[in-house]
Scaffold this active site. Structure first.
Site, short mmCIF file in Angstrom:
data_model
loop_
_atom_site.label_atom_id
_atom_site.label_comp_id
_atom_site.label_asym_id
_atom_site.label_seq_id
_atom_site.Cartn_x
_atom_site.Cartn_y
_atom_site.Cartn_z
N ASP A 11 51.48 -23.26 -30.19
CA ASP A 11 51.37 -24.71 -30.19
C ASP A 11 52.32 -25.21 -29.11
OD1 ASP A 11 51.59 -27.45 -30.57
OD2 ASP A 11 52.41 -27.32 -32.61
N LYS A 73 54.23 -32.58 -21.39
CA LYS A 73 52.83 -32.53 -21.77
C LYS A 73 52.10 -33.84 -21.42
CE LYS A 73 50.16 -31.29 -25.90
NZ LYS A 73 50.34 -30.88 -27.32
N GLU A 157 43.91 -29.13 -31.06
CA GLU A 157 44.93 -29.18 -32.12
C GLU A 157 44.38 -29.52 -33.50
OE1 GLU A 157 47.96 -31.71 -30.41
OE2 GLU A 157 48.38 -30.23 -28.85
N ASP A 180 47.65 -36.98 -37.14
CA ASP A 180 48.75 -36.25 -36.48
C ASP A 180 49.74 -37.23 -35.86
OD1 ASP A 180 50.42 -34.78 -34.83
OD2 ASP A 180 48.83 -33.55 -33.96
P1 ADP Z 1 54.99 -32.78 -31.34
O1 ADP Z 1 53.64 -32.52 -31.90
O2 ADP Z 1 55.09 -34.11 -30.67
O3 ADP Z 1 55.50 -31.68 -30.48
P2 ADP Z 1 56.26 -32.43 -33.99
O4 ADP Z 1 55.04 -32.33 -34.77
O5 ADP Z 1 57.17 -31.27 -33.98
O6 ADP Z 1 56.03 -32.92 -32.51
O7 ADP Z 1 57.06 -33.71 -34.53
C1 ADP Z 1 58.30 -34.06 -34.03
C2 ADP Z 1 58.73 -35.38 -34.64
O8 ADP Z 1 58.78 -35.24 -36.07
C3 ADP Z 1 60.10 -35.82 -34.20
O9 ADP Z 1 60.07 -37.18 -33.90
C4 ADP Z 1 60.96 -35.58 -35.42
O10 ADP Z 1 62.04 -36.46 -35.50
C5 ADP Z 1 59.97 -35.84 -36.52
N1 ADP Z 1 60.37 -35.21 -37.78
C6 ADP Z 1 60.60 -33.90 -38.03
N2 ADP Z 1 60.99 -33.70 -39.29
C7 ADP Z 1 61.00 -34.92 -39.89
C8 ADP Z 1 61.34 -35.40 -41.19
N3 ADP Z 1 61.73 -34.56 -42.16
N4 ADP Z 1 61.24 -36.73 -41.44
C9 ADP Z 1 60.85 -37.58 -40.47
N5 ADP Z 1 60.54 -37.20 -39.22
C10 ADP Z 1 60.62 -35.89 -38.92
MG MG Z 2 51.95 -31.64 -32.25
#
Ligand code: ADP
Ligand code: MG
Length: 585
Positions: A11, A73, A157, A180
């Site tokens: 991913d 990205k 995705e 998402d």
């Molecule tokens: P991406 O798909 O953009 O790479 P992710 O799916 O990893 O990102 O999501 C990252 C986001 O999720 C960040 O903004 C992070 O702060 C938020 N995040 C991760 N864990 C939590 C949580 N427990 N509560 C709220 N937000 C969260």
């Molecule tokens: Mg993502």
């Protein structure tokens, strides 16, 4: 670990990236040397030409924002100047491109995998947003190749997420919404299961809405008047995450600007008030995606949550309200896409076959029919979910109900199989063969067997639910059952044929006797002798010590033939009588 070169599932996220592989039939995500499975999608280009990737790069961001590349990205596969986002860094000044930055992240993920697997890897499946165009997809592929990976497939995705949630086992035409909310972007996709694969019916979203916006809003809220909100970003994100599982938390930032300190209590309610307007914006995108897909709200069979920001309780509540149903939260939202990429990689490399084979019925399922035989409804090794049914009738006149015994096993005779349960279906008494009872077996993806019996006259359903036993059978018992069925195959088959012939004989004999008694005058003496001899032979075989199914079948046929003429004459006479009664002759 299997000997063949494994295929990685990756991913490549805007905020975070993950890598995994199928190990011994199970998809697993791989951790780096610090134990972290999530690698921030950040690359730092130091003055001296050295490059840092992941968490170490992210730590340099506040000090050297122009040298730290994040969210690349958003730029990949776009011509310069294209798009709606201006990064705080200048890639050209750093002497790099979006493809090269992405390749650095992929190289790091490859190294994490090789370290964990203790073997070189060279193949991968990489996920991209469903809305990525050809240029963006091929740029992603190019990045993989630059990192030394053959990109076996680019997967969208939401499709990967649906795989992770196990939704590939859904029935045809089932529709799924994938919500998402990640770090920087919001994507909503509507998928439909068609011919065993997911079709993306529509995607919508906002490329400027995600966890980062929540962090910024919270940082501005925490920053005392006159201070720089950027100083509070990190603390804001940490507090936000804690508030997903706690009602309140303490924010402590001593000497945030060198002289002032911040220490205060922050509640979930406070955060929710702040971010509600942001999150409400996702609502119209959901409606848009449904509209574009031509799907009504109540046609959605499942709503799944993806992206770290969907851990926020307010988000879950909002999704539930928008879709009118509780979202499926059975997977880690920030790992679901990677998990799905790994499953896809496993399917491609053939290493997931064993897992998929588990989702079949280990033994046949059926019901006992009149005469004590096993009537198979779902044969052994049927892929889940599955559904099959048959229509049954009453075997004797004036029967008031039918007992349905649900059986499992490979033996021809009901008594040799295992009984899983029973249902009694009542129906109004009538002549033999007048009742119509439909019996349907269905097994869902979780292995729950539902037996539904319906009297077609009343339309009344009786349902029996059998948890797991239909699918979860001890391997040893399955093997024993199959071995026994092979061992007794010949005897069993003979018993089945015998029972079928016996039922036929028991039906034939009284009918012939009645006919001879009532219409004896319609047959010649020679004919009567032949019929009685044929009937005697059937009776003899029926009462014999050994069950000779073939002989009884032949005798039945002989009796049937001997009474042919009689039967024709009986029909004729019945017709004449009926016509005479109506005064037509
Ligand atoms: P991406 O798909 O953009 O790479 P992710 O799916 O990893 O990102 O999501 C990252 C986001 O999720 C960040 O903004 C992070 O702060 C938020 N995040 C991760 N864990 C939590 C949580 N427990 N509560 C709220 N937000 C969260
Ligand atoms: Mg993502």
């Amino acid at each position: 670990m299997s000997s063949a070169s494994p295929i990685l599932g990756i991913d490549l996220g805007t905020t975070n990236s993950l890598v995994g592989v199928v190990d011994s039939g199970f998809p697993i995500l791989l951790a780096d040397e610090t134990g972290a499975r999530m690698t921030p999608s950040a690359v730092h280009y130091a003055q001296d030409g050295s490059i840092l990737v992941g968490a170490p790069a992210l730590r340099k961001r506040s000090l050297e924002p122009q040298r730290t590349v994040t969210s690349v990205k958003r730029l990949i596969g776009r011509r310069s100047g294209e798009g709606d986002w201006t990064p705080p860094y200048d890639l050209r000044a750093l002497g790099t491109t979006p493809v090269e930055v992405s390749a650095e992240i992929l190289r790091r993920l490859k190294a994490i995998a090789e370290r964990a697997l203790e073997q070189p890897v060279s193949r991968a499946v990489i996920t991209v947003p469903a809305y990525f165009n050809d240029a963006q997809r091929s740029a992603t592929k190019q990045a993989g190749e630059l990192a030394g990976l053959t990109v076996e497939r680019i997967v969208s995705e939401p499709t990967a997420a649906a795989l992770a949630y196990g939704l590939d086992k859904l029935d045809e035409r089932k529709k799924i919404a994938v919500y998402d909310l990640g770090g920087g972007t919001f994507d909503i996709s509507v998928l439909e299961m068609r011919d065993g694969v997911f079709q993306v019916l529509s995607t919508a979203g906002d490329t400027q809405l995600g966890g980062d916006d929540i962090d910024r809003a919270l940082a501005a809220h925490l920053a005392p008047p006159g201070s720089d909100p950027a100083l509070f970003l990190e603390a804001a994100e940490a507090a936000k995450k804690r508030l997903s599982s706690q009602e309140s938390t303490r924010v402590d930032l001593p000497f945030y600007d060198g002289k002032n300190s911040l220490s205060r209590e922050l509640t979930r309610a406070e955060l929710e008030k702040l971010i509600r307007p942001l999150l409400e914006r996702t609502r119209e995108h959901c409606q848009r995606a449904l509209h574009d897909a031509g799907v009504m709200l109540d046609e959605i069979d499942e709503v799944i949550l993806v992206g770290g920001s969907t851990r926020i309780p307010l988000v879950r509540g909002l999704v539930a309200r928008v879709f009118g149903r509780e979202p499926n939260t059975s997977q880690n939202p920030d790992e679901a896409v990677a998990q799905g990429a790994v499953i896809q990689a496993g399917i491609l490399s053939g290493s997931l076959q064993n897992v998929l084979l588990l989702d079949v019925t280990p033994l046949s399922l059926g019901i006992e029919t009149f005469g004590g035989l096993m009537n198979v409804i779902i044969p052994r090794n049927s892929t889940l979910p599955c559904k099959a049914g048959e229509m049954f009738t009453n075997a004797v006149a004036n029967q008031r109900d039918m007992l349905i015994r649900v059986l499992q096993g490979e033996r021809e005779l009901a008594k040799d199989n295992w009984e899983l349960g029973q249902i009694v279906v009542p129906f109004p008494p009538g002549p033999k063969g007048s009742a119509r009872v439909g019996v349907q077996f269905s097994i869902d993806v979780n292995g729950i067997l539902q037996v539904l019996a319906r009297d077609t006259a009343t339309g009344k359903d009786i349902v029996l639910e059998i948890q797991n036993t239909a699918v979860d059978v001890d391997d040893e018992r399955v093997e024993q059952m199959i071995a026994e069925s092979v061992e007794h195959a010949f005897d069993d088959m003979n018993e089945r044929l015998w029972t079928e012939a016996r039922l036929k004989a028991e039906e034939l004999l009284p009918a012939v006797e009645t006919a001879l008694a009532q219409f004896g005058d319609a047959v010649s003496e020679a004919e009567r002798v032949t019929i009685q001899a044929a009937a005697a032979e059937v009776r003899r075989l029926l009462n014999a010590e050994t069950h000779d199914a073939t002989a009884l079948k032949a005798a039945n046929r002989a009796l049937d033939e001997a009474t042919q003429e009689l039967a024709v004459r009986l029909v004729e006479r019945a017709m004449e009588e009926s016509l005479a009664r109506r005064g037509l002759v």
